[in-house]
Write a protein that holds these residues in place. Structure first.
Motif, short mmCIF file in Angstrom:
data_model
loop_
_atom_site.label_atom_id
_atom_site.label_comp_id
_atom_site.label_asym_id
_atom_site.label_seq_id
_atom_site.Cartn_x
_atom_site.Cartn_y
_atom_site.Cartn_z
N LYS A 147 -3.54 -5.35 -16.24
CA LYS A 147 -3.70 -6.46 -14.91
C LYS A 147 -2.37 -6.77 -14.69
O LYS A 147 -2.10 -6.85 -13.28
N ALA A 148 -1.59 -7.23 -15.33
CA ALA A 148 -0.20 -7.39 -15.16
C ALA A 148 0.50 -6.42 -14.45
O ALA A 148 1.33 -6.71 -13.42
N LEU A 149 0.57 -5.15 -14.85
CA LEU A 149 0.95 -4.05 -14.08
C LEU A 149 0.57 -3.89 -12.93
O LEU A 149 1.23 -3.96 -11.65
N LEU A 150 -0.56 -4.12 -12.46
CA LEU A 150 -1.34 -4.29 -11.18
C LEU A 150 -0.77 -5.12 -10.39
O LEU A 150 -0.24 -4.95 -9.08
N SER A 151 -0.65 -6.34 -10.78
CA SER A 151 0.08 -7.58 -10.35
C SER A 151 1.47 -7.07 -9.87
O SER A 151 1.76 -7.45 -8.79
N ALA A 152 2.05 -6.79 -10.54
CA ALA A 152 3.59 -6.35 -10.46
C ALA A 152 3.88 -5.27 -9.27
O ALA A 152 4.69 -5.32 -8.56
N VAL A 153 2.87 -4.56 -9.45
CA VAL A 153 2.83 -3.22 -8.30
C VAL A 153 2.65 -3.98 -7.04
O VAL A 153 3.26 -3.60 -5.88
N GLU A 154 1.81 -4.59 -6.97
CA GLU A 154 1.41 -5.66 -5.62
C GLU A 154 2.46 -6.35 -5.17
O GLU A 154 2.88 -6.39 -3.65
N LYS A 155 3.14 -7.09 -6.16
CA LYS A 155 4.36 -7.98 -5.66
C LYS A 155 5.72 -6.70 -5.20
O LYS A 155 6.15 -7.37 -4.31
N LEU A 156 5.63 -5.86 -5.90
CA LEU A 156 6.78 -4.90 -5.73
C LEU A 156 6.56 -4.30 -4.08
O LEU A 156 7.45 -4.25 -3.23
N GLN A 157 5.28 -3.85 -3.66
CA GLN A 157 4.70 -3.25 -2.47
C GLN A 157 5.06 -4.40 -1.32
O GLN A 157 5.57 -4.24 -0.28
N LYS A 158 4.91 -5.80 -1.98
CA LYS A 158 5.00 -6.61 -0.91
C LYS A 158 6.38 -7.00 -0.28
O LYS A 158 6.77 -7.23 0.77
N ALA A 159 7.30 -7.13 -1.56
CA ALA A 159 8.46 -7.23 -1.31
C ALA A 159 9.18 -6.24 -0.55
O ALA A 159 10.11 -6.28 0.36
N ARG A 160 8.78 -4.84 -0.75
CA ARG A 160 9.40 -3.79 0.20
C ARG A 160 8.90 -3.92 1.36
O ARG A 160 9.88 -3.67 2.54
N GLN A 161 7.78 -4.40 1.86
CA GLN A 161 7.37 -4.61 3.29
C GLN A 161 8.24 -5.98 3.82
O GLN A 161 8.50 -5.75 4.93
N GLU A 162 8.37 -6.83 2.93
CA GLU A 162 9.11 -8.07 3.64
C GLU A 162 10.60 -7.39 3.93
O GLU A 162 11.13 -7.85 4.93
N VAL A 163 10.94 -6.57 3.13
CA VAL A 163 12.56 -6.22 3.32
C VAL A 163 12.55 -5.40 4.62
O VAL A 163 13.45 -5.59 5.40
#
Length: 140
Positions: free
Chosen positions: A57-73
């Motif tokens: 679950k923590a890994l899934l959350s980290a992947v979601e945050k990573l993708q969100k950060a990529r989109q924001e950049v």
């Protein structure tokens, strides 16, 4: 009339044969609990499974945050290249560049968190392999 020898006796509580059998069978049942292949008790194994699921679950959350950060950049690479080539930015491009650089900071942090979560979730791979082996052997 009967005489006692003067020693006082304490009354013993009555214990039925059924209660004695129940206590002994409880001890036998407790000592004969099945152990897993690794030698751990079922409760310990359940905790290990819970830990693996939490790591996933923590890994899934980290992947979601990573993708969100990529989109924001966004796509700031052309702006960064122009800035690194010495071009002076102004106005909207400068604001995009500032936002993009701040997003890169969050992206680096999210990437680091993702790597840590990925490392913590590796035991789940073994658990998944074990579960799939059991399922595949039952299917045959």
């Amino acid at each position: 009339m009967a005489r006692s020898n003067g020693a006082k006796t304490k009354p013993q509580p009555e214990v039925s044969v059924a209660e004695t059998d129940l206590e002994q069978s409880g001890k036998v049942a407790a000592s004969s609990e099945p152990e897993s292949e690794s030698g751990a008790q079922p409760g310990t194994e359940a905790l290990a499974i819970e830990d693996c699921l939490n790591a996933l679950k923590a890994l899934l959350s980290a992947v979601e945050k990573l993708q969100k950060a990529r989109q924001e950049v966004g796509d700031i690479q052309p702006l960064l290249v122009r800035m690194l080539d010495g071009e002076v930015m102004a106005g909207e491009e400068l604001e995009q560049l500032k936002t993009g650089v701040n997003g890169l900071t969050r992206l680096v942090r999210a990437y680091s968190d993702h790597q840590a979560a990925l490392t913590n979730a590796q035991p789940a791979r073994q658990l998944l392999d074990d579960v799939l082996k059991v399922k595949n052997s039952q299917d045959k």
